[in-house]
Design an enzyme around this catalytic site. Structure first.
Site, PDB file in Angstrom:
ATOM      1  N   PRO A  57      53.220   0.160  95.141  1.00 37.49           N
ATOM      2  CA  PRO A  57      53.897  -1.040  95.656  1.00 37.49           C
ATOM      3  C   PRO A  57      53.607  -2.279  94.797  1.00 37.49           C
ATOM      4  O   PRO A  57      54.304  -3.281  94.912  1.00 37.49           O
ATOM      5  CB  PRO A  57      53.310  -1.221  97.065  1.00 37.49           C
ATOM      6  N   ASP A  96      81.537   2.558  82.912  1.00 35.20           N
ATOM      7  CA  ASP A  96      81.595   1.587  81.812  1.00 35.20           C
ATOM      8  C   ASP A  96      82.434   0.370  82.154  1.00 35.20           C
ATOM      9  O   ASP A  96      82.007  -0.760  81.952  1.00 35.20           O
ATOM     10  CB  ASP A  96      82.185   2.240  80.559  1.00 35.20           C
ATOM     11  N   ARG A 141      71.225  10.543  85.695  1.00 37.47           N
ATOM     12  CA  ARG A 141      72.675  10.344  85.617  1.00 37.47           C
ATOM     13  C   ARG A 141      73.088   9.506  84.411  1.00 37.47           C
ATOM     14  O   ARG A 141      74.258   9.494  84.049  1.00 37.47           O
ATOM     15  CB  ARG A 141      73.233   9.769  86.926  1.00 37.47           C
ATOM     16  N   GLU A 175      46.129   4.878 100.455  1.00 35.97           N
ATOM     17  CA  GLU A 175      46.256   3.431 100.212  1.00 35.97           C
ATOM     18  C   GLU A 175      46.507   3.085  98.754  1.00 35.97           C
ATOM     19  O   GLU A 175      46.923   1.970  98.441  1.00 35.97           O
ATOM     20  CB  GLU A 175      45.017   2.696 100.717  1.00 35.97           C
TER      21      GLU A 175
HETATM   22  C1  9D3 Z   1      48.256  -2.610 103.057  1.00 37.30           C
HETATM   23  C2  9D3 Z   1      48.647  -2.533 101.661  1.00 37.30           C
HETATM   24  N1  9D3 Z   1      49.729  -1.568 101.405  1.00 37.30           N
HETATM   25  C3  9D3 Z   1      50.340  -1.943 100.107  1.00 37.30           C
HETATM   26  C4  9D3 Z   1      51.623  -2.670 100.317  1.00 37.30           C
HETATM   27  C5  9D3 Z   1      49.154  -0.231 101.357  1.00 37.30           C
HETATM   28  C6  9D3 Z   1      50.089   0.821 100.902  1.00 37.30           C
HETATM   29  C7  9D3 Z   1      51.250   1.094 101.580  1.00 37.30           C
HETATM   30  C8  9D3 Z   1      52.102   2.126 101.166  1.00 37.30           C
HETATM   31  C9  9D3 Z   1      49.766   1.575  99.796  1.00 37.30           C
HETATM   32  C10 9D3 Z   1      50.598   2.600  99.384  1.00 37.30           C
HETATM   33  C11 9D3 Z   1      51.747   2.872 100.086  1.00 37.30           C
HETATM   34  C12 9D3 Z   1      52.634   3.984  99.642  1.00 37.30           C
HETATM   35  N2  9D3 Z   1      53.728   3.501  98.807  1.00 37.30           N
HETATM   36  C13 9D3 Z   1      53.928   3.962  97.587  1.00 37.30           C
HETATM   37  O1  9D3 Z   1      53.194   4.815  97.151  1.00 37.30           O
HETATM   38  C14 9D3 Z   1      54.993   3.421  96.792  1.00 37.30           C
HETATM   39  C15 9D3 Z   1      55.992   2.435  97.060  1.00 37.30           C
HETATM   40  C16 9D3 Z   1      56.284   1.662  98.231  1.00 37.30           C
HETATM   41  O2  9D3 Z   1      55.659   1.748  99.289  1.00 37.30           O
HETATM   42  N3  9D3 Z   1      57.326   0.794  98.171  1.00 37.30           N
HETATM   43  C17 9D3 Z   1      58.085   0.631  97.059  1.00 37.30           C
HETATM   44  N4  9D3 Z   1      57.864   1.320  95.956  1.00 37.30           N
HETATM   45  C18 9D3 Z   1      56.815   2.202  95.977  1.00 37.30           C
HETATM   46  S1  9D3 Z   1      56.363   3.153  94.679  1.00 37.30           S
HETATM   47  C19 9D3 Z   1      55.136   3.874  95.485  1.00 37.30           C
END
Ligand code: 9D3
Length: 234
Positions: free
Chosen positions: A89, A169, A154, A116
């Protein structure tokens, strides 16, 4: 192109990778997708891949050794040194510009986490970039990896049918698509706009452009900003 995916849930990928464009691209030899299970690289007998965070706090953190040994294993299978991407995230937000960048690579290695997050030393040792697919919370990186695979594959030359690529395109002008209609001419009392039945192509183009602008103003005013338009064509 070779795409490696490192994940604790390789089974999640079966259906998306076996359907439509991605399947066809694999059959055509345009892309090879290799799934690795991080848990196969857990040392101990109970296959532990996560542990509690130093300093305290909620949840569990992905341990460095299983992830990095899994990465080492896929890197030795193929001499190409692909871009290593950690799905988190906290990463750079994925968009069409990054999809095009990645489609130009010979190899990418996607690492999907659960819990996490990843021990920071994974990013450092792997020299990985972090990528997010948007500002919402998923329960892991797998769906993000699938989104990236779909958007990248794609774009590989030969991946789409002729009609699709041609259409792609001519409409990458930074606006949302205009509204589309197909048969019947009237549905639930709603008629297809007369201009689309007129056969006047100049008028049809004008109407579509105007509708595209209206739709973009209503749903995505951020796209009307000139800078964004040129850097992120959708
Ligand atoms: C409380 C903090 N959180 C971070 C925003 C903890 C947390 C939540 C969800 C840590 C990891 C996750 C799992 N999410 C992903 O692995 C993830 C993700 C996402 O949640 N949103 C957008 N893109 C991605 S890419 C990987």
């Amino acid at each position: 192109m070779r795409i490696d995916v490192l994940t604790l849930f390789p089974d999640m990928f079966a259906s998306p990778l076996s359907l439509s464009i991605v399947k066809r691209a694999q059959h055509r030899g345009l892309v090879q997708i290799a799934l690795s299970n991080i848990r196969d690289f857990a040392a101990n007998s109970y296959k532990k891949v996560d542990d509690t965070p130093y300093g305290g706090g909620p949840g569990m953190v992905m341990m460095p050794r299983p992830v990095l040994e899994c990465l080492e294993n896929v890197q030795k299978q193929e001499s190409l040194n692909g871009r290593v991407i950690l799905l988190t995230p906290q990463g750079r937000k994925f968009d069409q510009k990054l999809a095009k960048e990645l489609a130009a690579e010979q190899r990418i290695i996607l690492i999907a986490g659960h819990y996490e997050g990843f021990d920071e030393r994974i990013r450092i040792v792997a020299n990985a970039e972090e990528v997010s697919i948007g500002d919402y919370v998923l329960s892991g990186g797998e769906l993000a990896a699938m989104v990236i695979i779909d958007a990248v594959v794609r774009l590989l030359p030969g991946s789409l049918g002729d009609e699709d690529s041609a259409a792609n395109d001519s409409f990458s002008d930074g606006l949302l698509e205009y509204p589309q209609y197909t048969r019947p001419e009237e549905f639930n009392g709603l008629k297809v706009p007369d201009v689309l039945l007129s056969g006047n192509h100049a008028q049809i183009d004008k109407w579509r452009k105007q509708q595209a602008i209206e739709k973009t103003k209503a749903n995505r005013p951020d796209l009307l900003d000139d800078n964004k338009k040129s850097e992120n064509k959708i």
